[in-house]
Design a protein around this motif. Sequence first.
Motif, PDB file in Angstrom:
ATOM      1  N   ILE A 318       0.786  -1.203   0.131  1.00  0.00           N
ATOM      2  CA  ILE A 318       0.304   0.209   0.064  1.00  0.00           C
ATOM      3  C   ILE A 318       0.823   1.186   0.076  1.00  0.00           C
ATOM      4  CG2 ILE A 318      -1.437   1.141   1.496  1.00  0.00           C
ATOM      5  CD1 ILE A 318      -2.849  -1.343   2.520  1.00  0.00           C
ATOM      6  N   MET A 319       1.926   1.158   0.806  1.00  0.00           N
ATOM      7  CA  MET A 319       2.791   2.306   0.719  1.00  0.00           C
ATOM      8  C   MET A 319       3.656   2.401  -0.510  1.00  0.00           C
ATOM      9  SD  MET A 319       5.884   3.158   3.609  1.00  0.00           S
ATOM     10  CE  MET A 319       6.690   1.432   3.406  1.00  0.00           C
ATOM     11  N   MET A 320       3.913   1.624  -1.030  1.00  0.00           N
ATOM     12  CA  MET A 320       4.673   1.640  -2.489  1.00  0.00           C
ATOM     13  C   MET A 320       3.806   2.270  -3.520  1.00  0.00           C
ATOM     14  SD  MET A 320       8.027   0.965  -1.915  1.00  0.00           S
ATOM     15  CE  MET A 320       7.933   1.705  -0.600  1.00  0.00           C
ATOM     16  N   ARG A 321       2.532   1.592  -3.483  1.00  0.00           N
ATOM     17  CA  ARG A 321       1.479   2.139  -4.328  1.00  0.00           C
ATOM     18  C   ARG A 321       1.252   3.518  -4.291  1.00  0.00           C
ATOM     19  NH1 ARG A 321      -2.505  -1.545  -6.674  1.00  0.00           N
ATOM     20  NH2 ARG A 321      -1.736  -3.783  -6.518  1.00  0.00           N
ATOM     21  N   THR A 322       1.274   4.025  -3.123  1.00  0.00           N
ATOM     22  CA  THR A 322       1.077   5.367  -2.771  1.00  0.00           C
ATOM     23  C   THR A 322       2.354   6.234  -3.083  1.00  0.00           C
ATOM     24  OG1 THR A 322      -0.461   4.926  -0.944  1.00  0.00           O
ATOM     25  CG2 THR A 322       0.134   7.158  -0.878  1.00  0.00           C
ATOM     26  N   LEU A 323       3.218   6.030  -2.891  1.00  0.00           N
ATOM     27  CA  LEU A 323       4.375   6.792  -3.360  1.00  0.00           C
ATOM     28  C   LEU A 323       4.683   6.806  -4.734  1.00  0.00           C
ATOM     29  CD1 LEU A 323       7.170   5.488  -0.692  1.00  0.00           C
ATOM     30  CD2 LEU A 323       6.130   7.971  -0.684  1.00  0.00           C
ATOM     31  N   GLN A 324       4.075   5.851  -5.388  1.00  0.00           N
ATOM     32  CA  GLN A 324       4.033   5.747  -7.060  1.00  0.00           C
ATOM     33  C   GLN A 324       3.111   6.492  -7.545  1.00  0.00           C
ATOM     34  OE1 GLN A 324       4.173   1.381  -8.040  1.00  0.00           O
ATOM     35  NE2 GLN A 324       5.918   1.331  -6.825  1.00  0.00           N
ATOM     36  N   GLY A 325       2.181   7.090  -6.631  1.00  0.00           N
ATOM     37  CA  GLY A 325       1.039   8.004  -7.279  1.00  0.00           C
ATOM     38  C   GLY A 325      -0.221   7.256  -7.744  1.00  0.00           C
ATOM     39  N   GLN A 326      -0.469   6.238  -7.055  1.00  0.00           N
ATOM     40  CA  GLN A 326      -1.521   5.177  -7.553  1.00  0.00           C
ATOM     41  C   GLN A 326      -2.842   5.688  -6.978  1.00  0.00           C
ATOM     42  OE1 GLN A 326      -1.200   0.873  -7.693  1.00  0.00           O
ATOM     43  NE2 GLN A 326       1.011   1.079  -8.030  1.00  0.00           N
ATOM     44  N   GLY A 327      -2.785   6.355  -5.905  1.00  0.00           N
ATOM     45  CA  GLY A 327      -4.179   7.184  -5.314  1.00  0.00           C
ATOM     46  C   GLY A 327      -4.856   6.213  -4.561  1.00  0.00           C
ATOM     47  N   PRO A 328      -4.743   6.169  -3.182  1.00  0.00           N
ATOM     48  CA  PRO A 328      -5.464   5.309  -2.345  1.00  0.00           C
ATOM     49  C   PRO A 328      -6.806   5.899  -2.074  1.00  0.00           C
ATOM     50  CG  PRO A 328      -3.774   6.423  -0.977  1.00  0.00           C
ATOM     51  CD  PRO A 328      -3.449   6.460  -2.384  1.00  0.00           C
TER      52      PRO A 328
END
Length: 397
Positions: A318-328
Amino acid sequence: MKIIQAASAALLAGMVSFGTAQAEGLDELDPSVVERLYNPDMLDPSQPIGPSAYRDFIAKNPPPWTIGYASSYAGNTWRAAAMRELQEEIIPRWQALGLIDEVIITQSNLNDSTQIQQMRQLVDQGVDAIFVCCSNPTALNQSVKYAYDNGVPTFSFTGYLTSPYSVNSSVNYQLAGFEIGQWMADELDGEGRVLVVEGIPGTSGSDSQDRGVKAGLAKAEGIEVVGSIAGMWTDQVAQAEVQKWLATNPGGVDGITVQSAAELGVLRALQQSGREDVPTSIGGELGALCYWRKNPDYISTTYQVWPPQDEIRLIWHIMMRTLQGQGPKIQSVLVDPVEFTYEDLVEVMDEDCNVQSPDWLAVGPDRWGLDPAYIDQFFLRPADPTQYDPASHPVSD
């Protein structure tokens, strides 16, 4: 194993659909997931489920990122298993992917003031994100806001923070606790004296699950909760507290519900008291599961509520996706507890297992929220985070 697909009929009785009143974010999820895990009738009322503050977040730096882990405690087998997964599996893998530089780890030993200070120091050291575990749900909120103001998102696993600037992941603990409480009542055929062993009171995971356990037990009129003690998610503490309780309560007990990691300590206390075994809820400690493996008639099933390896993998993704700009989309990503039967146990554990083992069962990433068909729905721009190209990272303002 089977994933619990719904709360029991007792919990759901009289539930009114709330689909038309869903907040932004919830209405973007699979309706069956919302009905199962986010319905207010089976959810901790303090669980944050509003839209995430990071829907349009862009990390201030491109990878490789520096991550801060502001750990609150290191004194039990669960924390050791999570730390081992982080250091031996997660960090090397994501360094090899070129997506992280290092993880800076701090320990506060259950001192909120120390953890607050450590989080601020991590921000000042220039980390790109912070994650925490099992912490006080409100005490860290000012530090979370300080991190947010400095472009650093905070992630909480195995328990939530109430700050609107955190992203949380866990089981729906109140639902899981209800299932465990109702299971215990069924084990006792609806009648008996039950001792409840909590985790660390004041933490969201412990309080939510405890509330659910007692609600599940209360569904059977013949069940009496004769005591509630804190096992502190630690075998040695739970063993001492249960021994003390048994010595001062000669009336006896017919069953014990316990939050991991403390079930092995509870089993030891029962054995050392000289009393007959009584049904005890077992989580993921391999030593306690081994006792069941050698005694197949001891209990009928177990519930996996927070497998440490799977929990830390989930929040990391979840953290990596957020840092990549995937937008939780929302503040809390919730998953189902996993029911684990004796037949499941036989498949993964031989009878010559070690009843003293401090290690933990891993249920597997696909069963714990990382199946792309499940986790993708929680992000506006979902993608496999391991395939991210560092050169494609946008520059934030």
